[in-house]
Write a protein that holds these residues in place. Structure first.
Motif, PDB file in Angstrom:
ATOM      1  N   ALA A 373      31.676  23.083  53.076  1.00 31.23           N
ATOM      2  CA  ALA A 373      32.697  22.047  52.893  1.00 31.23           C
ATOM      3  C   ALA A 373      32.458  20.888  53.853  1.00 31.23           C
ATOM      4  CB  ALA A 373      34.098  22.637  53.093  1.00 31.23           C
ATOM      5  N   ALA A 374      32.154  21.208  55.110  1.00 30.76           N
ATOM      6  CA  ALA A 374      31.893  20.158  56.098  1.00 30.76           C
ATOM      7  C   ALA A 374      30.650  19.357  55.720  1.00 30.76           C
ATOM      8  CB  ALA A 374      31.730  20.774  57.487  1.00 30.76           C
ATOM      9  N   GLN A 375      29.616  20.048  55.256  1.00 34.24           N
ATOM     10  CA  GLN A 375      28.412  19.332  54.818  1.00 34.24           C
ATOM     11  C   GLN A 375      28.729  18.376  53.674  1.00 34.24           C
ATOM     12  OE1 GLN A 375      24.588  21.414  54.322  1.00 34.24           O
ATOM     13  NE2 GLN A 375      25.624  23.262  55.087  1.00 34.24           N
ATOM     14  N   LEU A 376      29.554  18.848  52.737  1.00 34.51           N
ATOM     15  CA  LEU A 376      29.886  18.032  51.575  1.00 34.51           C
ATOM     16  C   LEU A 376      30.686  16.796  51.989  1.00 34.51           C
ATOM     17  CD1 LEU A 376      29.761  17.649  48.542  1.00 34.51           C
ATOM     18  CD2 LEU A 376      31.685  19.231  48.307  1.00 34.51           C
ATOM     19  N   VAL A 377      31.671  16.974  52.863  1.00 32.54           N
ATOM     20  CA  VAL A 377      32.464  15.844  53.345  1.00 32.54           C
ATOM     21  C   VAL A 377      31.571  14.808  54.015  1.00 32.54           C
ATOM     22  CG1 VAL A 377      34.196  15.151  55.062  1.00 32.54           C
ATOM     23  CG2 VAL A 377      34.628  17.126  53.575  1.00 32.54           C
ATOM     24  N   ASN A 378      30.687  15.271  54.885  1.00 34.20           N
ATOM     25  CA  ASN A 378      29.835  14.345  55.630  1.00 34.20           C
ATOM     26  C   ASN A 378      28.792  13.671  54.748  1.00 34.20           C
ATOM     27  OD1 ASN A 378      30.731  14.417  58.464  1.00 34.20           O
ATOM     28  ND2 ASN A 378      30.225  16.590  58.343  1.00 34.20           N
ATOM     29  N   GLN A 379      28.223  14.425  53.801  1.00 32.06           N
ATOM     30  CA  GLN A 379      27.210  13.818  52.946  1.00 32.06           C
ATOM     31  C   GLN A 379      27.833  12.831  51.965  1.00 32.06           C
ATOM     32  OE1 GLN A 379      23.830  14.329  53.485  1.00 32.06           O
ATOM     33  NE2 GLN A 379      23.823  12.473  52.217  1.00 32.06           N
ATOM     34  N   LEU A 380      29.031  13.137  51.487  1.00 33.21           N
ATOM     35  CA  LEU A 380      29.726  12.169  50.634  1.00 33.21           C
ATOM     36  C   LEU A 380      29.965  10.866  51.394  1.00 33.21           C
ATOM     37  CD1 LEU A 380      32.314  14.423  48.771  1.00 33.21           C
ATOM     38  CD2 LEU A 380      30.558  13.005  47.690  1.00 33.21           C
ATOM     39  N   ALA A 381      30.354  10.972  52.667  1.00 35.67           N
ATOM     40  CA  ALA A 381      30.558   9.768  53.466  1.00 35.67           C
ATOM     41  C   ALA A 381      29.263   8.970  53.592  1.00 35.67           C
ATOM     42  CB  ALA A 381      31.104  10.134  54.843  1.00 35.67           C
ATOM     43  N   GLU A 382      28.151   9.669  53.788  1.00 29.37           N
ATOM     44  CA  GLU A 382      26.870   8.976  53.866  1.00 29.37           C
ATOM     45  C   GLU A 382      26.501   8.337  52.536  1.00 29.37           C
ATOM     46  OE1 GLU A 382      25.090   8.471  56.870  1.00 29.37           O
ATOM     47  OE2 GLU A 382      27.167   9.060  57.284  1.00 29.37           O
ATOM     48  N   ASN A 383      27.013   8.892  51.450  1.00 28.42           N
ATOM     49  CA  ASN A 383      26.741   8.352  50.123  1.00 28.42           C
ATOM     50  C   ASN A 383      27.783   7.343  49.657  1.00 28.42           C
ATOM     51  OD1 ASN A 383      24.456   9.926  50.002  1.00 28.42           O
ATOM     52  ND2 ASN A 383      25.401  11.562  48.789  1.00 28.42           N
ATOM     53  N   GLY A 384      28.706   6.991  50.564  1.00 28.03           N
ATOM     54  CA  GLY A 384      29.639   5.911  50.262  1.00 28.03           C
ATOM     55  C   GLY A 384      30.960   6.316  49.669  1.00 28.03           C
ATOM     56  N   VAL A 385      31.359   7.581  49.823  1.00 27.38           N
ATOM     57  CA  VAL A 385      32.648   8.059  49.323  1.00 27.38           C
ATOM     58  C   VAL A 385      33.361   8.817  50.437  1.00 27.38           C
ATOM     59  CG1 VAL A 385      33.794   9.657  47.742  1.00 27.38           C
ATOM     60  CG2 VAL A 385      31.971   8.176  46.900  1.00 27.38           C
ATOM     61  N   LEU A 386      34.623   8.496  50.678  1.00 30.46           N
ATOM     62  CA  LEU A 386      35.386   9.102  51.757  1.00 30.46           C
ATOM     63  C   LEU A 386      36.339  10.155  51.214  1.00 30.46           C
ATOM     64  CD1 LEU A 386      36.340   5.819  53.662  1.00 30.46           C
ATOM     65  CD2 LEU A 386      34.331   7.274  54.032  1.00 30.46           C
ATOM     66  N   VAL A 387      36.217  11.377  51.727  1.00 34.24           N
ATOM     67  CA  VAL A 387      37.162  12.455  51.451  1.00 34.24           C
ATOM     68  C   VAL A 387      37.448  13.159  52.768  1.00 34.24           C
ATOM     69  CG1 VAL A 387      36.414  12.792  49.052  1.00 34.24           C
ATOM     70  CG2 VAL A 387      35.328  14.113  50.900  1.00 34.24           C
ATOM     71  N   GLY A 388      38.333  14.134  52.735  1.00 30.43           N
ATOM     72  CA  GLY A 388      38.630  14.933  53.916  1.00 30.43           C
ATOM     73  C   GLY A 388      38.589  16.408  53.580  1.00 30.43           C
ATOM     74  N   ALA A 389      39.068  17.225  54.512  1.00 29.47           N
ATOM     75  CA  ALA A 389      39.104  18.673  54.308  1.00 29.47           C
ATOM     76  C   ALA A 389      40.418  19.222  54.827  1.00 29.47           C
ATOM     77  CB  ALA A 389      37.935  19.359  55.012  1.00 29.47           C
ATOM     78  N   SER A 390      40.866  20.307  54.238  1.00 31.46           N
ATOM     79  CA  SER A 390      42.082  20.977  54.691  1.00 31.46           C
ATOM     80  C   SER A 390      41.918  22.468  54.449  1.00 31.46           C
ATOM     81  CB  SER A 390      43.319  20.434  53.969  1.00 31.46           C
ATOM     82  OG  SER A 390      43.319  20.818  52.598  1.00 31.46           O
ATOM     83  N   GLY A 391      42.987  23.215  54.646  1.00 30.80           N
ATOM     84  CA  GLY A 391      42.935  24.661  54.475  1.00 30.80           C
ATOM     85  C   GLY A 391      42.735  25.369  55.794  1.00 30.80           C
ATOM     86  N   SER A 392      43.029  26.654  55.804  1.00 29.34           N
ATOM     87  CA  SER A 392      42.987  27.434  57.040  1.00 29.34           C
ATOM     88  C   SER A 392      41.591  27.516  57.630  1.00 29.34           C
ATOM     89  CB  SER A 392      43.523  28.847  56.784  1.00 29.34           C
ATOM     90  OG  SER A 392      42.768  29.481  55.755  1.00 29.34           O
ATOM     91  N   HIS A 393      40.557  27.368  56.804  1.00 30.94           N
ATOM     92  CA  HIS A 393      39.174  27.394  57.271  1.00 30.94           C
ATOM     93  C   HIS A 393      38.494  26.035  57.106  1.00 30.94           C
ATOM     94  CE1 HIS A 393      40.101  31.636  56.367  1.00 30.94           C
ATOM     95  NE2 HIS A 393      39.221  31.927  57.306  1.00 30.94           N
ATOM     96  N   GLY A 394      39.263  25.000  56.772  1.00 36.04           N
ATOM     97  CA  GLY A 394      38.656  23.711  56.484  1.00 36.04           C
ATOM     98  C   GLY A 394      37.767  23.755  55.262  1.00 36.04           C
ATOM     99  N   GLN A 395      38.106  24.627  54.315  1.00 41.87           N
ATOM    100  CA  GLN A 395      37.236  24.899  53.176  1.00 41.87           C
ATOM    101  C   GLN A 395      37.615  24.141  51.920  1.00 41.87           C
ATOM    102  OE1 GLN A 395      39.847  26.670  53.978  1.00 41.87           O
ATOM    103  NE2 GLN A 395      40.653  27.860  52.279  1.00 41.87           N
ATOM    104  N   VAL A 396      38.693  23.378  51.953  1.00 39.67           N
ATOM    105  CA  VAL A 396      39.174  22.683  50.759  1.00 39.67           C
ATOM    106  C   VAL A 396      38.897  21.186  50.896  1.00 39.67           C
ATOM    107  CG1 VAL A 396      41.167  22.180  49.299  1.00 39.67           C
ATOM    108  CG2 VAL A 396      40.949  24.429  50.384  1.00 39.67           C
ATOM    109  N   ILE A 397      38.118  20.643  49.980  1.00 39.03           N
ATOM    110  CA  ILE A 397      37.857  19.213  49.961  1.00 39.03           C
ATOM    111  C   ILE A 397      39.111  18.518  49.442  1.00 39.03           C
ATOM    112  CG2 ILE A 397      36.398  17.365  49.071  1.00 39.03           C
ATOM    113  CD1 ILE A 397      34.965  19.396  50.905  1.00 39.03           C
ATOM    114  N   LYS A 398      39.589  17.585  50.235  1.00 34.35           N
ATOM    115  CA  LYS A 398      40.854  16.904  49.948  1.00 34.35           C
ATOM    116  C   LYS A 398      40.548  15.531  49.351  1.00 34.35           C
ATOM    117  CE  LYS A 398      43.231  16.081  53.669  1.00 34.35           C
ATOM    118  NZ  LYS A 398      44.156  16.264  54.802  1.00 34.35           N
ATOM    119  N   VAL A 399      40.962  15.336  48.110  1.00 34.96           N
ATOM    120  CA  VAL A 399      40.748  14.079  47.396  1.00 34.96           C
ATOM    121  C   VAL A 399      42.114  13.427  47.213  1.00 34.96           C
ATOM    122  CG1 VAL A 399      39.772  12.989  45.348  1.00 34.96           C
ATOM    123  CG2 VAL A 399      38.770  15.120  46.221  1.00 34.96           C
ATOM    124  N   ARG A 400      42.335  12.324  47.931  1.00 35.83           N
ATOM    125  CA  ARG A 400      43.693  11.767  48.028  1.00 35.83           C
ATOM    126  C   ARG A 400      43.598  10.239  48.150  1.00 35.83           C
ATOM    127  NH1 ARG A 400      46.446  13.272  53.608  1.00 35.83           N
ATOM    128  NH2 ARG A 400      44.763  11.859  54.181  1.00 35.83           N
TER     129      ARG A 400
END
Length: 427
Positions: A373-400
């Protein structure tokens, strides 16, 4: 990262200290915003699929104009009369059920939640608070006790009890709702067994910090009834779930067919300008006001009220609640289509323009994968799209994203997401 950004990071760390955090492996230096886009210091544009605070889009002209006009006329504290404040209160309260007839203005969602706890404690004569296990409700001393998401530790305050969020991914939605009611009842009983009178059940009505659980509609009914039977109140934290974001309703609690005792709102009310609010049943504030005083010097000042009025008008004029419903459904269909091709997306869930992608390492076992999940959040940012993460393990990609997010923006997001997933899974 360019040299200017690195230098700015060093200056920031030296001046602001170590408690602050920056997003992303390679922090972004934004200098301008427009609509659903943020532009960095090199001129690169990023699609903002994360920020709910600029609810009607970054730097919306109508909001900026309202702020400018009132700021050049008058701004002063809230012990003077001003038409803006009363007019805004009327327009805001008109979006709520008639049972919720009073509003108290603050500057932040944290202040609103802190005030809600004060009202609940005063009226109920109790102190016991029930929260979800990865809740986030603010940053005051009182709220840190009920915000385990801040550091993923168990609250030590003796008056707080935690319950699991209604996990509709690992249970059927119906079982998740039943278990949530059961757990709240058990938490109430445990408080009472320790001589602590229940004061409030407080939840974000989309359970966003817990990992975004929106189903089934109506899941709050039993838990709210149990808390009221025990003499406590129900506080709906709408900072993330409210203000048309769910699409089907203006406020998240309405999806569940309950009318809260207190509702808390945050800076999305002002598109980022510091205005927030507590909405309440009048009888509760009558009792609170008879026992104590409350004053917030600039909470709901004339400039803030003008900005808040403009935000509500933009939502109405641009039909942003309807857009959240239709574009949200379009986005969810696209996300589910991508999930069919990538088993690491174990679940797609959400409501309106708030979606969550649960990232798992073992789809059969539904094992959270915070690393991916962390890799996906960071790589999306490098590719020009901003998202976040939530959940007890930071495992949920948050699209808001901001509410003006259109189908064309969703298409761009989905294209970059698919490309990013293909890159990550082919390594």
């Amino acid at each position: 990262m360019n040299a200017d950004t690195a230098t700015l990071m060093q200056r920031r760390a030296a001046l602001l200290g170590p408690a602050y955090r920056l997003f992303y492996q390679y922090p972004k230096h934004f200098v301008r915003g427009e609509g659903v886009w943020l532009i960095d210091s090199s001129g690169r544009r990023y699609l903002d699929a994360y920020n709910n605070v600029p609810a009607v889009g970054h730097c919306h002209p109508a909001v900026v104009a309202a702020l400018h006009q009132q700021a050049t006329t008058l701004n002063t504290h809230t012990r003077y009369l001003h038409d803006n404040v009363v007019n805004y209160a009327e327009k805001l309260l008109a979006t709520f059920p008639p049972e919720l007839g009073h509003v108290m203005f603050t500057c932040t969602g944290s202040e609103a939640n802190d005030l809600a706890l004060r009202v609940a404690s005063t009226v109920s004569q109790g102190r016991g608070i029930i929260i979800t296990r990865n809740a986030y409700h603010g940053v005051t001393s009182a709220l840190v006790d009920i915000s385990p998401a801040l550091d993923n530790t168990t609250p030590t305050a003796p008056h707080v009890r935690m319950v699991d969020a209604p996990d509709s991914y690992r249970k059927t939605p119906q079982q998740a709702a039943a278990d949530f009611t059961r757990d709240v009842q058990a938490a109430i009983h445990d408080l009472q067994q320790h001589g602590i009178a229940p004061s409030a059940l407080i939840v974000d009505t989309l359970f966003a910090s817990d990992g975004l659980y929106s189903e089934p509609a109506g899941l709050l009914t039993g838990a709210v009834a149990a808390m009221r039977a025990a003499g406590g109140l129900f506080i709906a934290d709408e900072v993330q779930a409210g203000l048309a974001r769910a699409g089907s309703h203006m406020w998240g609690f309405a999806r569940h067919g309950v009318i809260p005792d207190l509702v808390t709102l945050g800076k999305p009310l002002g598109n980022g300008h510091p205005i927030a609010a507590l909405i309440a049943r009048p009888a509760l504030l009558a009792e609170f006001g008879a026992r104590t005083r409350y004053f917030n010097t600039f909470g709901g000042n004339p400039v803030s009220a003008a900005v808040g009025m403009a935000v509500l008008q933009v939502i109405e004029d641009e039909q942003l609640q309807q857009n959240a419903l239709t574009t949200g459904a379009y986005l969810m269909d696209g996300l589910r289509s991508i999930a069919d091709d990538y088993p690491l997306i174990g679940d797609v869930r959400g409501a309106g323009l708030y979606a969550g992608l649960e990232i798992v390492s073992n789809p059969a076992e539904k094992t959270p994968d915070s690393g991916m999940a962390a890799q996906l959040v960071n790589q999306l940012a490098e590719n020009g799209v901003l998202v976040g993460a939530s959940g007890s393990h930071g495992q949920v990609i948050k699209v808001r994203p901001p509410l003006p997010f259109k189908p064309a923006d969703a298409d761009h997001f989905l294209e970059i997401l698919r490309h990013t997933l293909q890159t990550l899974t082919s390594r």
